[in-house]
Design a protein around this motif. Structure first.
Motif, PDB file in Angstrom:
ATOM      1  N   MET A  65      -4.201  18.308  26.929  1.00 28.47           N
ATOM      2  CA  MET A  65      -3.623  18.996  25.765  1.00 28.47           C
ATOM      3  C   MET A  65      -3.388  20.479  26.056  1.00 28.47           C
ATOM      4  O   MET A  65      -2.380  21.049  25.637  1.00 28.47           O
ATOM      5  N   GLY A  66      -4.311  21.095  26.771  1.00 29.59           N
ATOM      6  CA  GLY A  66      -4.122  22.495  27.153  1.00 29.59           C
ATOM      7  C   GLY A  66      -2.934  22.663  28.081  1.00 29.59           C
ATOM      8  O   GLY A  66      -2.127  23.584  27.920  1.00 29.59           O
ATOM      9  N   ASP A  67      -2.800  21.760  29.044  1.00 31.17           N
ATOM     10  CA  ASP A  67      -1.657  21.808  29.951  1.00 31.17           C
ATOM     11  C   ASP A  67      -0.355  21.538  29.219  1.00 31.17           C
ATOM     12  O   ASP A  67       0.661  22.161  29.501  1.00 31.17           O
ATOM     13  N   LEU A  68      -0.376  20.610  28.288  1.00 36.48           N
ATOM     14  CA  LEU A  68       0.831  20.289  27.528  1.00 36.48           C
ATOM     15  C   LEU A  68       1.312  21.504  26.738  1.00 36.48           C
ATOM     16  O   LEU A  68       2.505  21.825  26.738  1.00 36.48           O
ATOM     17  N   THR A  69       0.393  22.190  26.102  1.00 31.77           N
ATOM     18  CA  THR A  69       0.723  23.408  25.358  1.00 31.77           C
ATOM     19  C   THR A  69       1.305  24.470  26.291  1.00 31.77           C
ATOM     20  O   THR A  69       2.313  25.110  25.983  1.00 31.77           O
ATOM     21  N   ALA A  70       0.668  24.659  27.437  1.00 30.88           N
ATOM     22  CA  ALA A  70       1.130  25.658  28.402  1.00 30.88           C
ATOM     23  C   ALA A  70       2.509  25.300  28.958  1.00 30.88           C
ATOM     24  O   ALA A  70       3.374  26.166  29.092  1.00 30.88           O
ATOM     25  N   GLU A  71       2.722  24.035  29.280  1.00 32.59           N
ATOM     26  CA  GLU A  71       4.023  23.633  29.819  1.00 32.59           C
ATOM     27  C   GLU A  71       5.129  23.770  28.780  1.00 32.59           C
ATOM     28  O   GLU A  71       6.238  24.198  29.105  1.00 32.59           O
ATOM     29  N   LEU A  72       4.824  23.420  27.550  1.00 30.27           N
ATOM     30  CA  LEU A  72       5.805  23.583  26.483  1.00 30.27           C
ATOM     31  C   LEU A  72       6.177  25.064  26.325  1.00 30.27           C
ATOM     32  O   LEU A  72       7.350  25.411  26.205  1.00 30.27           O
ATOM     33  N   ALA A  73       5.169  25.931  26.376  1.00 30.94           N
ATOM     34  CA  ALA A  73       5.425  27.377  26.290  1.00 30.94           C
ATOM     35  C   ALA A  73       6.236  27.840  27.494  1.00 30.94           C
ATOM     36  O   ALA A  73       7.161  28.649  27.352  1.00 30.94           O
ATOM     37  N   PHE A  74       5.913  27.333  28.673  1.00 27.71           N
ATOM     38  CA  PHE A  74       6.656  27.745  29.859  1.00 27.71           C
ATOM     39  C   PHE A  74       8.125  27.341  29.772  1.00 27.71           C
ATOM     40  O   PHE A  74       9.011  28.160  30.017  1.00 27.71           O
ATOM     41  N   TYR A  75       8.389  26.083  29.448  1.00 31.60           N
ATOM     42  CA  TYR A  75       9.782  25.627  29.387  1.00 31.60           C
ATOM     43  C   TYR A  75      10.550  26.366  28.296  1.00 31.60           C
ATOM     44  O   TYR A  75      11.695  26.771  28.504  1.00 31.60           O
ATOM     45  N   THR A  76       9.919  26.565  27.153  1.00 36.17           N
ATOM     46  CA  THR A  76      10.572  27.300  26.066  1.00 36.17           C
ATOM     47  C   THR A  76      10.863  28.734  26.489  1.00 36.17           C
ATOM     48  O   THR A  76      11.979  29.240  26.318  1.00 36.17           O
TER      49      THR A  76
END
Length: 150
Positions: A65-76
């Motif tokens: 979940m932490g990685d998912l949040t970080a990846e979503l922020a990165f792509y955005t």
């Protein structure tokens, strides 16, 4: 990026900074917790595999979940950032999109997709550092050569 204004300059840079901190923080914290659990199991000598399997699964779930949040922020942030560059209102020329975090992501994934295993891992595995190293170096060189004009 500043001349592009708050929404095309500040916001994407803040999101990218958040993503960088989250990716680094969640990766290090997650690996530490996973290793501590294995060490505790070895030290205690417990045979309760259900407990350790459940604890390990919960740690991995939080890690995901932490990685998912970080990846979503990165792509955005990366997409928003390249939009700011392509708007033409920054100090960067439009071709600078190639060395932006989004450009590095696309190039890294393309090279990784073209290379056979295990060589693809050398490209894709280094992405986590390249997405900030390449834009930072490119920005440094670009602005250094133009610092007297600013």
């Amino acid at each position: 990026m500043r001349p592009a204004g708050f929404w095309l300059a500040t916001v994407p840079c803040v999101i990218l900074a958040y993503a960088l901190l989250m990716i680094g923080g969640i990766q290090h914290a997650g690996f530490a917790f996973l290793s501590v659990l294995a060490q505790a199991k070895a030290l205690v000598g417990s045979t309760d595999n259900t407990f350790y399997a459940t604890a390990n699964r919960l740690i991995v779930d939080h890690f995901f979940m932490g990685d998912l949040t970080a990846e979503l922020a990165f792509y955005t942030g990366a997409i928003w950032h390249v939009v700011g560059i392509l708007s033409g209102r920054t100090l960067y020329p439009r071709w600078f999109a190639v060395v932006s975090p989004f450009g590095v992501l696309v190039l890294t994934m393309a090279v990784g997709a073209l290379l056979p295993a295990p060589f693809a891992g050398f490209s894709i595995g280094l992405f986590g550092t390249w997405f900030m190293l390449i834009p930072t170096l490119a920005t440094t060189v670009w602005l250094w050569n133009r610092s007297e004009k600013l």
